[in-house]
Design a protein around this motif. Sequence first.
Motif, PDB file in Angstrom:
ATOM      1  N   GLY A   1      42.065  32.463  42.199  1.00  0.00           N
ATOM      2  CA  GLY A   1      40.716  32.769  41.716  1.00  0.00           C
ATOM      3  C   GLY A   1      39.928  33.591  42.718  1.00  0.00           C
ATOM      4  O   GLY A   1      39.242  34.552  42.347  1.00  0.00           O
ATOM      5  N   GLU A   2      40.042  33.244  43.976  1.00  0.00           N
ATOM      6  CA  GLU A   2      39.335  33.999  45.018  1.00  0.00           C
ATOM      7  C   GLU A   2      39.883  35.419  45.116  1.00  0.00           C
ATOM      8  O   GLU A   2      39.128  36.376  45.285  1.00  0.00           O
ATOM      9  CB  GLU A   2      39.442  33.281  46.360  1.00  0.00           C
TER      10      GLU A   2
ATOM     11  N   ARG B   1      41.242  37.113  42.680  1.00  0.00           N
ATOM     12  CA  ARG B   1      40.738  37.831  41.494  1.00  0.00           C
ATOM     13  C   ARG B   1      39.298  38.285  41.713  1.00  0.00           C
ATOM     14  O   ARG B   1      38.942  39.421  41.388  1.00  0.00           O
ATOM     15  CB  ARG B   1      40.794  36.924  40.258  1.00  0.00           C
ATOM     16  N   ARG B   2      38.465  37.383  42.244  1.00  0.00           N
ATOM     17  CA  ARG B   2      37.056  37.735  42.496  1.00  0.00           C
ATOM     18  C   ARG B   2      36.940  38.897  43.481  1.00  0.00           C
ATOM     19  O   ARG B   2      35.988  39.671  43.435  1.00  0.00           O
ATOM     20  CB  ARG B   2      36.287  36.527  43.012  1.00  0.00           C
ATOM     21  N   ALA B   3      37.914  38.995  44.367  1.00  0.00           N
ATOM     22  CA  ALA B   3      37.922  40.093  45.346  1.00  0.00           C
ATOM     23  C   ALA B   3      38.544  41.360  44.755  1.00  0.00           C
ATOM     24  O   ALA B   3      38.678  42.355  45.456  1.00  0.00           O
ATOM     25  CB  ALA B   3      38.691  39.667  46.592  1.00  0.00           C
TER      26      ALA B   3
END
Length: 96
Positions: free
Chosen positions: A29-30, A32-34
């Motif tokens: 998830g992190e 993807r957010r990046a």
Amino acid sequence: MAHKSIKADGAIGREARFQLRSILDRILGEARRAGMTQAALARRANISPEALSRLKESARCDFETIANLADAAGMELTVRVKDDYADRLHAGLLRE
């Protein structure tokens, strides 16, 4: 140096795999957010995209791989002692 995998059987094994999946989900998830693809994350962690795919399916790997994935996603993986364990150790109820 040989690396030990996170593996266990029975209820403990299911719990360990659940926790590993939860950690992996947070890392993914992190990433993807990046704006990072899973393939890019895998390459930055020095594993193949196929290896990442297998990891997601099996939830079995060594600590170093998870730490490398976390680092590649801009995260830090830490381990801490449970408070009750530390209390029992300091009370002399456990051997060091």
